[in-house]
Enzyme design. Sequence first.
Site, short mmCIF file in Angstrom:
data_model
loop_
_atom_site.label_atom_id
_atom_site.label_comp_id
_atom_site.label_asym_id
_atom_site.label_seq_id
_atom_site.Cartn_x
_atom_site.Cartn_y
_atom_site.Cartn_z
N ILE A 104 43.09 -17.90 31.94
CA ILE A 104 43.64 -17.00 30.91
C ILE A 104 44.29 -15.82 31.62
O ILE A 104 43.62 -15.09 32.37
CB ILE A 104 42.55 -16.48 29.95
CG1 ILE A 104 41.77 -17.64 29.32
CG2 ILE A 104 43.17 -15.58 28.87
CD1 ILE A 104 40.68 -17.21 28.35
N THR A 105 45.59 -15.63 31.41
CA THR A 105 46.25 -14.47 32.02
C THR A 105 45.98 -13.23 31.17
O THR A 105 45.84 -13.31 29.95
CB THR A 105 47.77 -14.67 32.16
OG1 THR A 105 48.37 -14.66 30.85
CG2 THR A 105 48.12 -15.97 32.85
N GLY A 106 45.89 -12.08 31.84
CA GLY A 106 45.65 -10.82 31.11
C GLY A 106 44.33 -10.84 30.38
O GLY A 106 44.23 -10.42 29.23
N ALA A 107 43.28 -11.33 31.06
CA ALA A 107 41.97 -11.42 30.41
C ALA A 107 41.14 -10.16 30.64
O ALA A 107 39.94 -10.14 30.40
CB ALA A 107 41.22 -12.65 30.91
N GLY A 156 41.64 -6.71 25.46
CA GLY A 156 42.19 -7.22 24.21
C GLY A 156 41.90 -8.69 23.92
O GLY A 156 40.79 -9.19 24.12
N TYR A 189 60.42 -6.51 23.89
CA TYR A 189 59.12 -7.19 23.67
C TYR A 189 59.28 -8.34 22.68
O TYR A 189 58.82 -9.45 22.92
CB TYR A 189 58.09 -6.18 23.16
CG TYR A 189 56.81 -6.82 22.66
CD1 TYR A 189 55.82 -7.22 23.55
CD2 TYR A 189 56.60 -7.04 21.30
CE1 TYR A 189 54.65 -7.82 23.10
CE2 TYR A 189 55.43 -7.64 20.83
CZ TYR A 189 54.46 -8.03 21.73
OH TYR A 189 53.31 -8.64 21.28
P1 NDP Z 1 46.34 -5.80 25.83
O1 NDP Z 1 47.26 -4.75 26.33
O2 NDP Z 1 44.94 -5.41 25.46
O3 NDP Z 1 46.25 -6.97 26.88
C1 NDP Z 1 47.33 -7.32 27.66
C2 NDP Z 1 46.83 -7.89 28.96
O4 NDP Z 1 47.97 -8.22 29.76
C3 NDP Z 1 46.00 -6.92 29.78
O5 NDP Z 1 44.92 -7.63 30.33
C4 NDP Z 1 46.96 -6.47 30.85
O6 NDP Z 1 46.35 -6.11 32.07
C5 NDP Z 1 47.75 -7.75 31.05
N1 NDP Z 1 48.97 -7.54 31.80
C6 NDP Z 1 49.99 -6.68 31.53
N2 NDP Z 1 50.91 -6.76 32.51
C7 NDP Z 1 50.48 -7.67 33.41
C8 NDP Z 1 50.98 -8.17 34.63
N3 NDP Z 1 52.11 -7.72 35.17
N4 NDP Z 1 50.27 -9.11 35.29
C9 NDP Z 1 49.09 -9.56 34.78
N5 NDP Z 1 48.56 -9.12 33.63
C10 NDP Z 1 49.24 -8.18 32.96
O7 NDP Z 1 47.09 -6.44 24.59
P2 NDP Z 1 46.72 -7.64 23.58
O8 NDP Z 1 45.39 -8.19 23.87
O9 NDP Z 1 47.02 -7.15 22.22
O10 NDP Z 1 47.84 -8.69 23.94
C11 NDP Z 1 47.56 -10.00 24.36
C12 NDP Z 1 48.59 -10.96 23.81
O11 NDP Z 1 48.54 -10.97 22.39
C13 NDP Z 1 50.04 -10.61 24.17
O12 NDP Z 1 50.73 -11.79 24.50
C14 NDP Z 1 50.59 -10.04 22.87
O13 NDP Z 1 51.98 -10.22 22.78
C15 NDP Z 1 49.85 -10.87 21.88
N6 NDP Z 1 49.77 -10.36 20.54
C16 NDP Z 1 49.11 -9.20 20.26
C17 NDP Z 1 49.04 -8.75 18.95
C18 NDP Z 1 48.35 -7.49 18.60
O14 NDP Z 1 48.38 -7.14 17.43
N7 NDP Z 1 47.72 -6.78 19.54
C19 NDP Z 1 49.63 -9.52 17.87
C20 NDP Z 1 50.29 -10.73 18.29
C21 NDP Z 1 50.33 -11.12 19.56
P3 NDP Z 1 45.72 -4.64 32.33
O15 NDP Z 1 44.37 -4.68 31.69
O16 NDP Z 1 45.66 -4.57 33.81
O17 NDP Z 1 46.63 -3.64 31.71
#
Ligand code: NDP
Length: 315
Positions: A7-10, A13, A190
């Site tokens: 899972i990327t960005g785990a 959120g 975005y």
């Molecule tokens: P968060 O900001 O909580 O999570 C985003 C994650 O992405 C974090 O773990 C962050 O890392 C990571 N990240 C950002 N840049 C990079 C990078 N360069 N390399 C690796 N990891 C990276 O947001 P959400 O949980 O809300 O978003 C998760 C997904 O859900 C996204 O694809 C978003 O588009 C989608 N989404 C969200 C909605 C919402 O309402 N929130 C609705 C619909 C879709 P770090 O912790 O280091 O910052």
Amino acid sequence: RKGCVVITGASSGLGLAAAKSLAETGKWHVIMACRNFLKAEQAAKSLGMAKENYTVMHLDLASLDSVRQFVETLRRSEMPLDALVCNAAVYLPTAKEPTFTAEGFELSVGTNHLGHFLLARLLLDDFKKSDFQQKRLIIVGSITGNTNTLAGNVPPKANLGDLRGLAGGLNGVGSSSMIDGGDFDGAKAYKDSKVCNMLSMQEFHRRYHEETGISFASLYPGCIAETGLFRNHIPLFRILFPPFQKYITKGYVSEKEAGDRLAQVVSDPSLSKSGVYWSWNSTSASFENQLSKEASDAEKARKLWEVSEKLVGLA
Ligand code: NDP
């Protein structure tokens, strides 16, 4: 054996909530692919995830070298690849000027789309080696890229145009930093990146589902109004957005519920169909949702695939 899911960005959120949800089933080992190793470790610990259920590996999607390095590390670990969730994203709605990835691509599209595109393409070989029953590649989409919805009609709307900015390198120097060749707009970048995510999922399905048996899917888990995604928004927005979503649009979903939904798309046998964009209704039942005209345009998906291949060095 346990399934193995990347899972990327785990580290926060949705990705973190899904990691916890899957780890807790006892059926999955989660590889948390994160740019901030320490943050990911601490996040897993703070949610009480058992050490034997996860591994943190470094991945910065804003650097194609880092993506390649991650793939090498994963291969050296000799852990199988049974599922991949492209979840990480950046959202820069108030940025006045574009910022760029290591290779010089506008940061939102560079991270959310191009980094994941290279990652998913490289990992197809690893998927092929897995003997897992139901292999899945999930790319997190969004309602905001879908102009057939109310949320998708809030300006600036997603629009990839004829991809001229992307084809020009998306670098803001010789070409525009926006896919359609227009002026920089962080909120639009975005949304455009999310359209790319949904188009890529369908193109993966058309090209690879039959040959590999992998199910490709996307989803909109609901509006998770409190995640870090909104960290770059103005403070007033961050205060008003969660109640607005809860009481007005009723699109609000908690991180935990959204994480459980993503976990379903990874492992629930009834959600194994490929080429699908999943959503959930008000009683939390999943259904196959319709994508907007642009997000389901097969010709655009093909063109996006070809241009993206060139940019990430695969063609
Ligand atoms: P968060 O900001 O909580 O999570 C985003 C994650 O992405 C974090 O773990 C962050 O890392 C990571 N990240 C950002 N840049 C990079 C990078 N360069 N390399 C690796 N990891 C990276 O947001 P959400 O949980 O809300 O978003 C998760 C997904 O859900 C996204 O694809 C978003 O588009 C989608 N989404 C969200 C909605 C919402 O309402 N929130 C609705 C619909 C879709 P770090 O912790 O280091 O910052």
